[in-house]
Design a protein around this motif. Structure first.
Motif, short mmCIF file in Angstrom:
data_model
loop_
_atom_site.label_atom_id
_atom_site.label_comp_id
_atom_site.label_asym_id
_atom_site.label_seq_id
_atom_site.Cartn_x
_atom_site.Cartn_y
_atom_site.Cartn_z
N LEU A 1 0.89 -1.15 -0.02
CA LEU A 1 0.10 0.06 -0.17
C LEU A 1 0.75 1.18 0.01
N GLN A 2 0.38 2.04 -0.91
CA GLN A 2 1.30 3.40 -1.07
C GLN A 2 0.56 4.64 -1.11
N ILE A 3 0.54 5.31 -0.13
CA ILE A 3 -0.33 6.73 0.10
C ILE A 3 0.66 7.96 -0.21
N SER B 1 -9.09 13.18 4.11
CA SER B 1 -8.68 11.90 3.77
C SER B 1 -8.81 11.00 4.94
N GLY B 2 -8.85 9.82 4.78
CA GLY B 2 -8.93 8.84 5.98
C GLY B 2 -8.22 7.45 5.58
N LEU B 3 -7.52 6.97 6.77
CA LEU B 3 -6.74 5.71 6.40
C LEU B 3 -7.05 4.85 7.61
N PHE B 4 -7.73 3.87 7.50
CA PHE B 4 -8.54 2.89 8.35
C PHE B 4 -7.90 1.34 8.50
N SER B 5 -7.50 0.78 9.65
CA SER B 5 -7.23 -0.54 9.61
C SER B 5 -8.02 -1.26 10.45
N GLY B 6 -8.24 -2.51 10.35
CA GLY B 6 -8.99 -3.39 11.22
C GLY B 6 -10.49 -3.52 10.84
N LYS C 1 -18.82 12.67 5.63
CA LYS C 1 -18.93 13.59 4.86
C LYS C 1 -17.84 14.89 4.80
N SER C 2 -17.46 15.04 3.79
CA SER C 2 -16.55 16.22 3.39
C SER C 2 -17.03 17.13 2.81
N SER C 3 -16.72 18.48 3.17
CA SER C 3 -17.20 19.59 2.15
C SER C 3 -16.23 20.70 2.34
N SER C 4 -15.82 21.37 1.12
CA SER C 4 -15.03 22.48 1.39
C SER C 4 -15.14 23.25 0.18
N LYS C 5 -14.81 24.61 0.21
CA LYS C 5 -14.50 25.57 -0.82
C LYS C 5 -13.59 26.63 -0.67
N LYS C 6 -12.95 26.89 -1.66
CA LYS C 6 -11.81 27.78 -1.75
C LYS C 6 -12.09 28.83 -3.01
#
Length: 72
Positions: A10-12, A19-24, A32-37
């Motif tokens: 696995l390469q990130i 972002s999320g990285l989960f194990s198990g 949810k994720s929301s953003s604006k720029k």
């Protein structure tokens, strides 16, 4: 800052604010994720360049940028 994670096969290469990285064993509900720029100026590259007395205007006609459901 550059962040690289290598775990066996696995390469990130990039981790951002959504972002999320989960194990198990994991259970993700309503994640949810929301953003604006808004950006107006940009960048100046090279040598000896100047930017004097500039004005930036952003016309953003969004009435609501991020819609969120109310929890009941």
């Amino acid at each position: 800052m550059v962040l690289k994670i290598n775990l066996k096969g696995l390469q990130i290469n990039q981790v951002t604010s959504s972002s999320g990285l989960f194990s198990g064993k994991n259970l993700h509900i309503n994640w949810k994720s929301s953003s604006k720029k808004n950006e107006a100026f940009g960048s100046i590259n090279g040598q000896g360049n100047q930017s004097v007395n500039n004005h930036n205007v952003i016309f953003d006609n969004d009435y609501v940028d991020v819609l969120r459901n109310k929890r009941k």
